[in-house]
Design a protein around this motif. Structure first.
Motif, PDB file in Angstrom:
ATOM      1  N   THR A 103       0.843  -1.204   0.000  1.00  0.00           N
ATOM      2  CA  THR A 103       0.000   0.000   0.000  1.00  0.00           C
ATOM      3  C   THR A 103       0.872   1.246   0.000  1.00  0.00           C
ATOM      4  OG1 THR A 103      -1.780  -1.133   1.181  1.00  0.00           O
ATOM      5  CG2 THR A 103      -1.778   1.267   1.273  1.00  0.00           C
ATOM      6  N   ARG A 106       2.409   1.767  -3.470  1.00  0.00           N
ATOM      7  CA  ARG A 106       1.453   2.318  -4.443  1.00  0.00           C
ATOM      8  C   ARG A 106       1.208   3.794  -4.177  1.00  0.00           C
ATOM      9  NH1 ARG A 106      -1.064  -2.679  -3.615  1.00  0.00           N
ATOM     10  NH2 ARG A 106      -2.552  -1.779  -2.140  1.00  0.00           N
ATOM     11  N   THR A 251      -6.588  10.128  -2.442  1.00  0.00           N
ATOM     12  CA  THR A 251      -5.734   8.969  -2.714  1.00  0.00           C
ATOM     13  C   THR A 251      -5.476   8.173  -1.434  1.00  0.00           C
ATOM     14  OG1 THR A 251      -4.645  10.223  -4.481  1.00  0.00           O
ATOM     15  CG2 THR A 251      -3.547   8.226  -3.725  1.00  0.00           C
ATOM     16  N   ALA A 254      -8.645   6.149  -0.386  1.00  0.00           N
ATOM     17  CA  ALA A 254      -8.819   4.961  -1.221  1.00  0.00           C
ATOM     18  C   ALA A 254      -7.816   3.880  -0.829  1.00  0.00           C
ATOM     19  CB  ALA A 254      -8.653   5.332  -2.696  1.00  0.00           C
ATOM     20  N   ALA A 255      -6.574   4.275  -0.548  1.00  0.00           N
ATOM     21  CA  ALA A 255      -5.544   3.307  -0.174  1.00  0.00           C
ATOM     22  C   ALA A 255      -5.858   2.672   1.168  1.00  0.00           C
ATOM     23  CB  ALA A 255      -4.182   3.993  -0.135  1.00  0.00           C
ATOM     24  N   SER A 256      -6.316   3.469   2.140  1.00  0.00           N
ATOM     25  CA  SER A 256      -6.647   2.949   3.474  1.00  0.00           C
ATOM     26  C   SER A 256      -7.793   1.954   3.391  1.00  0.00           C
ATOM     27  CB  SER A 256      -7.005   4.097   4.424  1.00  0.00           C
ATOM     28  OG  SER A 256      -5.908   4.962   4.605  1.00  0.00           O
ATOM     29  N   GLU A 257      -8.816   2.293   2.617  1.00  0.00           N
ATOM     30  CA  GLU A 257      -9.968   1.388   2.467  1.00  0.00           C
ATOM     31  C   GLU A 257      -9.558   0.101   1.754  1.00  0.00           C
ATOM     32  OE1 GLU A 257     -12.932   3.638   0.487  1.00  0.00           O
ATOM     33  OE2 GLU A 257     -13.228   5.048   2.150  1.00  0.00           O
ATOM     34  N   ASP A 258      -8.716   0.219   0.748  1.00  0.00           N
ATOM     35  CA  ASP A 258      -8.259  -0.956   0.009  1.00  0.00           C
ATOM     36  C   ASP A 258      -7.449  -1.880   0.910  1.00  0.00           C
ATOM     37  OD1 ASP A 258      -7.770  -2.405  -2.594  1.00  0.00           O
ATOM     38  OD2 ASP A 258      -5.704  -1.961  -2.019  1.00  0.00           O
ATOM     39  N   PHE A 259      -6.598  -1.286   1.768  1.00  0.00           N
ATOM     40  CA  PHE A 259      -5.803  -2.099   2.679  1.00  0.00           C
ATOM     41  C   PHE A 259      -6.695  -2.838   3.670  1.00  0.00           C
ATOM     42  CE2 PHE A 259      -3.741  -2.553   6.838  1.00  0.00           C
ATOM     43  CZ  PHE A 259      -2.739  -3.447   6.486  1.00  0.00           C
ATOM     44  N   THR A 260      -7.700  -2.146   4.203  1.00  0.00           N
ATOM     45  CA  THR A 260      -8.617  -2.778   5.160  1.00  0.00           C
ATOM     46  C   THR A 260      -9.332  -3.962   4.523  1.00  0.00           C
ATOM     47  OG1 THR A 260      -8.966  -0.702   6.355  1.00  0.00           O
ATOM     48  CG2 THR A 260     -10.640  -2.411   6.625  1.00  0.00           C
ATOM     49  N   MET A 261      -9.825  -3.785   3.290  1.00  0.00           N
ATOM     50  CA  MET A 261     -10.531  -4.862   2.595  1.00  0.00           C
ATOM     51  C   MET A 261      -9.586  -6.025   2.288  1.00  0.00           C
ATOM     52  SD  MET A 261     -12.922  -2.679  -0.050  1.00  0.00           S
ATOM     53  CE  MET A 261     -13.530  -4.181  -0.812  1.00  0.00           C
ATOM     54  N   HIS A 262      -8.371  -5.710   1.843  1.00  0.00           N
ATOM     55  CA  HIS A 262      -7.403  -6.753   1.504  1.00  0.00           C
ATOM     56  C   HIS A 262      -7.008  -7.527   2.746  1.00  0.00           C
ATOM     57  CE1 HIS A 262      -3.933  -8.755  -0.286  1.00  0.00           C
ATOM     58  NE2 HIS A 262      -3.230  -8.356   0.758  1.00  0.00           N
TER      59      HIS A 262
END
Length: 270
Positions: A103, A106, A251, A254-262
């Motif tokens: 993360t 990116r 940005t 979006a990165a924080s949410e993506d990390f939580t989901m992953h």
């Protein structure tokens, strides 16, 4: 005759036949942190039944190894970066640094700036992981370092997520602070007001408060259940960062949410 190893592998070797006193004392010193957030030289002397000079040498040795670190505002010692990193490896199903680094990479590529993941430790933040910008003029990596929480964007983000009574304990009503630049918050009333704004909008700004000419923007990183894990920061030269704050906030979110989901999917698989 050689000493035999106990049949029970869980038996305590320290003190079994040939104790190494200095190692035992170092272990006892570090284990004091199980029940307190910081320790003083006199605390260590009392725990070990040793002279103050002996306790001072013990603490200094552990600090040199990164296992302890002097508190920013008093003469006590807190867990050092090496000890915290070890704890990170042994908890939460592995080392969160390994999970967060993609993360951070990116984010650094998308923004062109330096990125960090930080956690709150008492009134300070610890830089746990980071990826430096590839630009010649950039914010440098601070991995393993600590700063007062109230002069960093990540620290303010993490403080804003705490209960009011916890803030009252950490920052007494009559307290003032001289840490940070002239742009930093130096009293409790202004800190409380800014934390309320941060909690409402969901991101925090370090507007040249920890270092002149450097701006940082942060958002929280949460677990699948909504618990706060830490904060992610994008930082760089003020002249590049200031016109792009809104873009960087989007940005970061979006990165924080993506990390939580992953991370949630990863935990489910395990």
């Amino acid at each position: 005759m050689n000493a035999s190893i106990p049949d029970d592998p869980s038996a305590e070797y320290v003190g079994y036949r040939y104790p190494i006193e200095s190692v035992e004392n170092a272990a006892r010193t570090l284990l004091m942190l199980r029940t307190r957030s910081s320790i003083r030289i006199m605390d260590v002397a009392n725990e070990l039944g040793a002279a103050r000079s002996t306790a001072h040498r013990m603490v200094s040795t552990l600090a040199k190894a990164g296992l302890l670190e002097r508190h920013a505002t008093d003469k006590s010692f807190v867990a050092g970066p090496a000890l915290i990193q070890l704890a990170q490896v042994l908890t939460n199903k592995g080392d969160i640094r390994v999970e967060i680094e993609p993360t951070l990479s990116r984010l650094a590529e998308q923004t062109g700036e330096t990125t960090h993941y930080l956690i709150l430790q008492d009134q300070q933040v610890l830089f746990v992981a980071g990826v430096e910008s590839q630009r010649i003029i950039r914010a440098v990596s601070r991995v393993g370092h600590r700063l007062p929480a109230h002069i960093t964007s990540a620290g303010k983000c993490l403080l804003a997520a705490l209960a009011p009574e916890k803030i009252d304990q950490m920052f007494p009503r009559d307290g003032t602070w001289d840490t940070g630049t002239d742009f930093a918050i130096h009293d409790r009333d202004h800190l409380i007001a800014e934390l309320a704004q941060i909690a409402n909008r969901g991101w925090a700004l370090n507007n040249e408060e920890s270092e002149p000419g450097v701006i940082g923007v942060s958002t929280l990183v949460r677990g699948q259940q909504g618990n706060v894990l830490g904060a992610v920061t994008v930082s760089g030269p003020a002249e590049r960062m200031r016109p792009r704050i809104s873009e960087i906030v989007a940005t970061l979110r979006a990165a924080s949410e993506d990390f939580t989901m992953h991370r949630g999917r990863h935990d489910d698989i395990e």
